[in-house]
Design a protein around this motif. Structure first.
Motif, PDB file in Angstrom:
ATOM      1  N   GLN A  29       0.836  -1.207   0.000  1.00  0.00           N
ATOM      2  CA  GLN A  29       0.000   0.000   0.000  1.00  0.00           C
ATOM      3  C   GLN A  29       0.870   1.255   0.000  1.00  0.00           C
ATOM      4  O   GLN A  29       0.589   2.226  -0.722  1.00  0.00           O
ATOM      5  N   PHE A  30       1.907   1.253   0.815  1.00  0.00           N
ATOM      6  CA  PHE A  30       2.805   2.402   0.868  1.00  0.00           C
ATOM      7  C   PHE A  30       3.527   2.586  -0.468  1.00  0.00           C
ATOM      8  O   PHE A  30       3.613   3.703  -0.991  1.00  0.00           O
ATOM      9  N   ALA A  31       4.017   1.484  -1.037  1.00  0.00           N
ATOM     10  CA  ALA A  31       4.697   1.566  -2.327  1.00  0.00           C
ATOM     11  C   ALA A  31       3.750   2.080  -3.411  1.00  0.00           C
ATOM     12  O   ALA A  31       4.155   2.876  -4.267  1.00  0.00           O
ATOM     13  N   GLN A  32       2.494   1.647  -3.354  1.00  0.00           N
ATOM     14  CA  GLN A  32       1.512   2.129  -4.330  1.00  0.00           C
ATOM     15  C   GLN A  32       1.307   3.638  -4.187  1.00  0.00           C
ATOM     16  O   GLN A  32       1.235   4.355  -5.182  1.00  0.00           O
ATOM     17  N   ALA A  33       1.266   4.121  -2.942  1.00  0.00           N
ATOM     18  CA  ALA A  33       1.134   5.562  -2.712  1.00  0.00           C
ATOM     19  C   ALA A  33       2.337   6.312  -3.267  1.00  0.00           C
ATOM     20  O   ALA A  33       2.186   7.381  -3.875  1.00  0.00           O
ATOM     21  N   ILE A  34       3.519   5.754  -3.084  1.00  0.00           N
ATOM     22  CA  ILE A  34       4.724   6.387  -3.628  1.00  0.00           C
ATOM     23  C   ILE A  34       4.611   6.495  -5.146  1.00  0.00           C
ATOM     24  O   ILE A  34       4.884   7.553  -5.726  1.00  0.00           O
ATOM     25  N   ILE A  35       4.188   5.424  -5.790  1.00  0.00           N
ATOM     26  CA  ILE A  35       4.058   5.428  -7.251  1.00  0.00           C
ATOM     27  C   ILE A  35       3.003   6.436  -7.705  1.00  0.00           C
ATOM     28  O   ILE A  35       3.198   7.167  -8.680  1.00  0.00           O
ATOM     29  N   GLU A  36       1.888   6.501  -6.996  1.00  0.00           N
ATOM     30  CA  GLU A  36       0.800   7.404  -7.383  1.00  0.00           C
ATOM     31  C   GLU A  36       1.121   8.872  -7.126  1.00  0.00           C
ATOM     32  O   GLU A  36       0.654   9.744  -7.854  1.00  0.00           O
ATOM     33  N   LEU A  37       1.914   9.154  -6.105  1.00  0.00           N
ATOM     34  CA  LEU A  37       2.099  10.534  -5.666  1.00  0.00           C
ATOM     35  C   LEU A  37       3.434  11.163  -6.063  1.00  0.00           C
ATOM     36  O   LEU A  37       3.631  12.357  -5.843  1.00  0.00           O
ATOM     37  N   THR A  38       4.308  10.363  -6.645  1.00  0.00           N
ATOM     38  CA  THR A  38       5.615  10.908  -7.014  1.00  0.00           C
ATOM     39  C   THR A  38       5.870  10.689  -8.500  1.00  0.00           C
ATOM     40  O   THR A  38       5.350   9.749  -9.094  1.00  0.00           O
ATOM     41  N   GLN A  44      12.084   7.995  -6.932  1.00  0.00           N
ATOM     42  CA  GLN A  44      10.939   7.094  -6.753  1.00  0.00           C
ATOM     43  C   GLN A  44      11.425   5.648  -6.682  1.00  0.00           C
ATOM     44  O   GLN A  44      10.999   4.876  -5.819  1.00  0.00           O
ATOM     45  N   THR A  45      12.315   5.302  -7.580  1.00  0.00           N
ATOM     46  CA  THR A  45      12.881   3.947  -7.577  1.00  0.00           C
ATOM     47  C   THR A  45      13.569   3.649  -6.254  1.00  0.00           C
ATOM     48  O   THR A  45      13.398   2.574  -5.669  1.00  0.00           O
ATOM     49  N   ALA A  46      14.351   4.600  -5.768  1.00  0.00           N
ATOM     50  CA  ALA A  46      15.046   4.419  -4.492  1.00  0.00           C
ATOM     51  C   ALA A  46      14.052   4.261  -3.342  1.00  0.00           C
ATOM     52  O   ALA A  46      14.253   3.434  -2.443  1.00  0.00           O
ATOM     53  N   ALA A  47      12.983   5.037  -3.373  1.00  0.00           N
ATOM     54  CA  ALA A  47      11.982   4.945  -2.310  1.00  0.00           C
ATOM     55  C   ALA A  47      11.341   3.562  -2.287  1.00  0.00           C
ATOM     56  O   ALA A  47      11.169   2.961  -1.211  1.00  0.00           O
ATOM     57  N   VAL A  51      11.509   0.660   0.718  1.00  0.00           N
ATOM     58  CA  VAL A  51      10.330  -0.005   1.294  1.00  0.00           C
ATOM     59  C   VAL A  51      10.562  -1.518   1.269  1.00  0.00           C
ATOM     60  O   VAL A  51      10.317  -2.217   2.252  1.00  0.00           O
ATOM     61  N   ARG A  52      11.052  -2.001   0.137  1.00  0.00           N
ATOM     62  CA  ARG A  52      11.345  -3.435   0.022  1.00  0.00           C
ATOM     63  C   ARG A  52      12.386  -3.866   1.046  1.00  0.00           C
ATOM     64  O   ARG A  52      12.252  -4.904   1.707  1.00  0.00           O
ATOM     65  N   GLU A  53      13.441  -3.077   1.196  1.00  0.00           N
ATOM     66  CA  GLU A  53      14.476  -3.389   2.186  1.00  0.00           C
ATOM     67  C   GLU A  53      13.909  -3.386   3.600  1.00  0.00           C
ATOM     68  O   GLU A  53      14.272  -4.237   4.425  1.00  0.00           O
ATOM     69  N   ALA A  54      13.022  -2.443   3.886  1.00  0.00           N
ATOM     70  CA  ALA A  54      12.415  -2.371   5.209  1.00  0.00           C
ATOM     71  C   ALA A  54      11.599  -3.629   5.504  1.00  0.00           C
ATOM     72  O   ALA A  54      11.656  -4.172   6.618  1.00  0.00           O
ATOM     73  N   VAL A  55      10.845  -4.101   4.513  1.00  0.00           N
ATOM     74  CA  VAL A  55      10.073  -5.330   4.698  1.00  0.00           C
ATOM     75  C   VAL A  55      11.006  -6.505   4.957  1.00  0.00           C
ATOM     76  O   VAL A  55      10.769  -7.321   5.855  1.00  0.00           O
ATOM     77  N   MET A  56      12.076  -6.596   4.195  1.00  0.00           N
ATOM     78  CA  MET A  56      13.009  -7.706   4.363  1.00  0.00           C
ATOM     79  C   MET A  56      13.665  -7.675   5.743  1.00  0.00           C
ATOM     80  O   MET A  56      13.823  -8.717   6.392  1.00  0.00           O
ATOM     81  N   THR A  57      14.010  -6.499   6.228  1.00  0.00           N
ATOM     82  CA  THR A  57      14.612  -6.380   7.548  1.00  0.00           C
ATOM     83  C   THR A  57      13.596  -6.701   8.636  1.00  0.00           C
ATOM     84  O   THR A  57      13.918  -7.373   9.628  1.00  0.00           O
TER      85      THR A  57
END
Length: 68
Positions: A29-38, A44-47, A51-57
């Motif tokens: 959901q957060f990643a989708q918001a990043i894609i929609e709002l940026t 954007q790619t880094a963001a 998010v992916r790294e945060a989930v993995m950690t």
């Protein structure tokens, strides 16, 4: 630091599986918001990557039961 614990397989419990799914759904959901709002750009790619790294950690925290 307990390297044996960090680098061994930790089979998920039923509770772990629920937690993993909640994290993935929230992150998506957060990643989708990043894609929609940026704008599409390197930031954007880094963001999304972060998010992916945060989930993995967070998944590692669950798997290791907080004992890294």
């Amino acid at each position: 630091m307990n390297l044996d614990n960090i680098f061994k397989y930790h089979p998920p419990t039923a509770d772990d599986t629920v937690a993993y799914e909640k994290l993935r759904n929230s992150a998506k959901q957060f990643a989708q918001a990043i894609i929609e709002l940026t704008p599409t750009c390197p930031d954007q790619t880094a963001a999304i990557r972060k998010v992916r790294e945060a989930v993995m950690t967070a998944n590692a925290a669950i798997a290791l039961k907080g004992s890294s």
